[in-house]
Design a protein around this motif. Structure first.
Motif, PDB file in Angstrom:
ATOM      1  N   ALA A 156     -67.208  48.019  -3.861  1.00  0.00           N
ATOM      2  CA  ALA A 156     -65.061  47.935  -3.584  1.00  0.00           C
ATOM      3  C   ALA A 156     -64.937  48.894  -4.084  1.00  0.00           C
ATOM      4  CB  ALA A 156     -64.376  46.871  -5.126  1.00  0.00           C
ATOM      5  N   THR A 157     -63.768  49.913  -3.045  1.00  0.00           N
ATOM      6  CA  THR A 157     -62.867  50.862  -3.626  1.00  0.00           C
ATOM      7  C   THR A 157     -61.733  50.201  -3.923  1.00  0.00           C
ATOM      8  OG1 THR A 157     -62.418  51.210  -1.087  1.00  0.00           O
ATOM      9  CG2 THR A 157     -64.534  51.818  -1.854  1.00  0.00           C
ATOM     10  N   ASP A 158     -61.029  49.020  -3.773  1.00  0.00           N
ATOM     11  CA  ASP A 158     -60.143  49.044  -3.976  1.00  0.00           C
ATOM     12  C   ASP A 158     -59.966  48.647  -5.924  1.00  0.00           C
ATOM     13  OD1 ASP A 158     -61.876  46.176  -3.776  1.00  0.00           O
ATOM     14  OD2 ASP A 158     -60.192  45.087  -3.630  1.00  0.00           O
ATOM     15  N   THR A 159     -59.506  50.106  -6.169  1.00  0.00           N
ATOM     16  CA  THR A 159     -59.755  49.989  -7.379  1.00  0.00           C
ATOM     17  C   THR A 159     -58.609  49.277  -8.007  1.00  0.00           C
ATOM     18  OG1 THR A 159     -59.365  52.180  -7.371  1.00  0.00           O
ATOM     19  CG2 THR A 159     -61.543  51.492  -7.851  1.00  0.00           C
ATOM     20  N   ALA A 160     -56.848  49.894  -7.496  1.00  0.00           N
ATOM     21  CA  ALA A 160     -55.845  49.613  -7.754  1.00  0.00           C
ATOM     22  C   ALA A 160     -55.437  47.657  -7.850  1.00  0.00           C
ATOM     23  CB  ALA A 160     -54.784  50.353  -6.682  1.00  0.00           C
ATOM     24  N   ALA A 161     -56.208  46.880  -7.224  1.00  0.00           N
ATOM     25  CA  ALA A 161     -56.368  45.810  -7.154  1.00  0.00           C
ATOM     26  C   ALA A 161     -56.773  45.551  -8.068  1.00  0.00           C
ATOM     27  CB  ALA A 161     -56.816  45.150  -5.745  1.00  0.00           C
ATOM     28  N   LEU A 162     -57.910  45.922  -8.865  1.00  0.00           N
ATOM     29  CA  LEU A 162     -58.509  45.238  -9.314  1.00  0.00           C
ATOM     30  C   LEU A 162     -58.748  45.604 -11.135  1.00  0.00           C
ATOM     31  CD1 LEU A 162     -61.964  45.178  -7.671  1.00  0.00           C
ATOM     32  CD2 LEU A 162     -61.334  43.333  -8.215  1.00  0.00           C
ATOM     33  N   LEU A 192     -64.687  41.543 -10.602  1.00  0.00           N
ATOM     34  CA  LEU A 192     -65.279  41.476  -9.349  1.00  0.00           C
ATOM     35  C   LEU A 192     -66.215  40.869  -9.495  1.00  0.00           C
ATOM     36  CD1 LEU A 192     -65.261  42.738  -6.807  1.00  0.00           C
ATOM     37  CD2 LEU A 192     -66.404  45.107  -7.502  1.00  0.00           C
ATOM     38  N   ILE A 193     -67.370  40.626 -10.409  1.00  0.00           N
ATOM     39  CA  ILE A 193     -67.982  40.430 -10.813  1.00  0.00           C
ATOM     40  C   ILE A 193     -67.856  38.564 -10.486  1.00  0.00           C
ATOM     41  CG2 ILE A 193     -70.348  39.665 -12.910  1.00  0.00           C
ATOM     42  CD1 ILE A 193     -70.016  42.333 -13.679  1.00  0.00           C
ATOM     43  N   ARG A 194     -67.323  38.291 -11.581  1.00  0.00           N
ATOM     44  CA  ARG A 194     -66.977  36.452 -11.519  1.00  0.00           C
ATOM     45  C   ARG A 194     -66.517  36.118 -10.247  1.00  0.00           C
ATOM     46  NH1 ARG A 194     -61.780  33.950 -11.255  1.00  0.00           N
ATOM     47  NH2 ARG A 194     -62.338  31.881 -11.616  1.00  0.00           N
ATOM     48  N   PHE A 219     -65.978  50.755  -7.360  1.00  0.00           N
ATOM     49  CA  PHE A 219     -66.642  49.565  -8.421  1.00  0.00           C
ATOM     50  C   PHE A 219     -68.074  49.467  -7.441  1.00  0.00           C
ATOM     51  CE2 PHE A 219     -62.869  48.306  -9.591  1.00  0.00           C
ATOM     52  CZ  PHE A 219     -62.854  48.597 -11.970  1.00  0.00           C
ATOM     53  N   ARG A 220     -69.349  49.289  -8.459  1.00  0.00           N
ATOM     54  CA  ARG A 220     -70.708  49.116  -7.557  1.00  0.00           C
ATOM     55  C   ARG A 220     -71.283  48.437  -8.331  1.00  0.00           C
ATOM     56  NH1 ARG A 220     -73.357  49.334  -2.246  1.00  0.00           N
ATOM     57  NH2 ARG A 220     -75.083  50.346  -2.969  1.00  0.00           N
ATOM     58  N   ILE A 221     -71.994  47.374  -8.042  1.00  0.00           N
ATOM     59  CA  ILE A 221     -72.839  46.749  -8.510  1.00  0.00           C
ATOM     60  C   ILE A 221     -73.809  45.854  -7.763  1.00  0.00           C
ATOM     61  CG2 ILE A 221     -72.677  43.865  -9.865  1.00  0.00           C
ATOM     62  CD1 ILE A 221     -70.281  44.047  -9.497  1.00  0.00           C
ATOM     63  N   LEU A 273     -62.718  36.345 -15.895  1.00  0.00           N
ATOM     64  CA  LEU A 273     -63.770  37.716 -15.845  1.00  0.00           C
ATOM     65  C   LEU A 273     -65.622  37.311 -16.457  1.00  0.00           C
ATOM     66  CD1 LEU A 273     -64.114  38.322 -18.864  1.00  0.00           C
ATOM     67  CD2 LEU A 273     -62.539  39.942 -18.132  1.00  0.00           C
ATOM     68  N   SER A 274     -66.559  37.828 -16.513  1.00  0.00           N
ATOM     69  CA  SER A 274     -67.901  37.507 -16.576  1.00  0.00           C
ATOM     70  C   SER A 274     -68.411  38.456 -17.613  1.00  0.00           C
ATOM     71  CB  SER A 274     -68.866  37.902 -15.520  1.00  0.00           C
ATOM     72  OG  SER A 274     -69.472  38.081 -16.366  1.00  0.00           O
ATOM     73  N   ILE A 275     -68.514  37.765 -18.918  1.00  0.00           N
ATOM     74  CA  ILE A 275     -68.705  38.174 -20.074  1.00  0.00           C
ATOM     75  C   ILE A 275     -70.086  38.463 -19.790  1.00  0.00           C
ATOM     76  CG2 ILE A 275     -66.774  37.228 -21.651  1.00  0.00           C
ATOM     77  CD1 ILE A 275     -68.960  34.735 -22.219  1.00  0.00           C
TER      78      ILE A 275
END
Length: 368
Positions: A156-162, A192-194, A219-221, A273-275
């Motif tokens: 995901a490259t829309d880091t401003a949103a996240l 993002l993970i969630r 981000f990369r997952i 979010l994911s914990i």
């Protein structure tokens, strides 16, 4: 036209004078070399053979070309390469020839919208989504076509949103409240993970992160899927809120989105979010050991060390120093004294099971 050499592959590319953009005739992003290096390393590390691989948003095709050249023998069962650009099939065929790669029936070249490409196929063991911007438009199709224990890699490259630059966008696209402070990259990654896990749960597919990180502008997952309602329910229990006190810098995760800190101030809230764990410790240690890319050594070692302390959030020494109006202690000293590790999210951040009060003591000379 410039000849770009990226490890085993040379490509003729017209690079823009400024930043890369989606309207390039052939999309190639040199900043993503590390992203591609790590995908090759991960695939060569996991114990799999004859993988059905999809590259739905191939751009220049550099990732797929490198997969063919650099993945271990027997790793690829079938490689489906797709891009919507009208000239992509002829372009990629020419790149195969230039790279001295024989076109066989194991290499499928398509020219479709990415979701349509995925849905037209029977299924894949590994899908790599590397979009320009948000992966949201492609998640449903990718997860629907992911095999029972398949691997899903997402950028995901829309880091401003996240990360909370545009909170309304975060709420609309990722169904969560962001946190725009020094913790924003870890919080954004966990949001993002969630979001991706919720998409998987619709198909009774539990998507567990194997490797998750923030680097450069993205981000990369990497997820591995497993089937079952019980596993999906267990993931949902990991979807909580992150609470942070801007006054004293305490933080915690909680099932509730409104609490007061022990200092009496109201917590700021992010999430859900994911914990859960961001990275599988055994996998990242093995990747660091098997790594053949010298430029990735420091980053992989950092991720491997960070994974040993499963803390949600981290403490930033410079933030604490500002609150205490003290100079921060030397990083090497505090890492030893409180059994902490560095985090890749910040050059001044640490993860530790020590309390905030224990950390603060290290800012006063009498305790050093």
């Amino acid at each position: 036209m410039t000849i770009i050499t990226e490890h085993s592959i040379a490509l003729p590319i017209d690079l823009p004078s400024k930043d890369v953009h989606a309207k390039m005739d052939i999309f190639y992003n040199p900043v993503m070399i590390s992203n591609r290096n790590i995908s090759i390393l991960l695939l060569n590390t996991i114990n799999t053979k004859e993988l059905q691989i999809a590259d739905p948003l191939a751009g220049s095709g550099i990732r797929s070309l490198r997969f063919i050249k650099e993945l271990a023998a027997g790793k690829i069962g079938r490689l489906c390469v797709n891009d919507l650009k009208p000239n992509f099939p002829s372009y990629f065929t020419k790149r195969l020839k230039d790279s001295k790669i024989k076109k066989t029936d194991k290499i499928i070249i398509e020219n479709k919208e990415a979701s349509r490409f995925l849905l037209d196929q029977a299924g894949f063991d590994y899908i790599d989504l590397d979009p320009f911007g948000s992966p949201n438009p492609f998640l449903g199709a990718a997860i629907a076509r992911l095999s029972r224990e398949g691997f899903l890699a997402i950028t995901a490259t829309d880091t401003a949103a996240l990360t909370g630059t545009y909170p309304q966008v975060t709420r609309r696209k990722y169904w969560a409240e962001p946190m725009h402070n020094y913790l924003m990259h870890e919080i954004g990654l966990r949001i993002l993970i969630r979001k991706i896990q919720l998409q998987g749960i619709q198909f009774d597919k539990a998507l567990t992160p194997l490797l998750s990180y923030h680097k450069e502008h993205y981000f990369r997952i990497y997820f591995q899927a497993s089937k079952g309602k019980e596993k999906c329910d267990a993931l949902v229990k990991q979807h909580q809120y992150f609470l942070h006190c801007s006054s004293c810098l305490q933080f915690k995760n909680s099932g509730y989105n409104s609490e007061k800190c022990s200092c009496g101030k109201q917590f700021s809230v992010a999430g859900p979010l994911s914990i859960g764990a961001l990275t599988d410790q055994k996998l990242i240690r093995k990747m660091a050991k098997n790594n053949l890319f010298p430029e990735e050594t420091a980053f992989l070692d950092l991720l491997a060390t960070e994974a040993t302390i499963p803390q949600i959030g981290y403490y930033d020494l410079h933030e604490i120093a500002r609150k205490l109006k003290k100079d921060p202690p030397r990083m090497e000293n505090i890492l030893k004294k409180i059994k902490a590790v560095r985090t890749h999210f910040s050059g001044t951040g640490i993860k530790t099971m020590a309390s905030l009060e224990e950390i603060k003591k290290e800012f006063f000379p009498i305790h050093r």
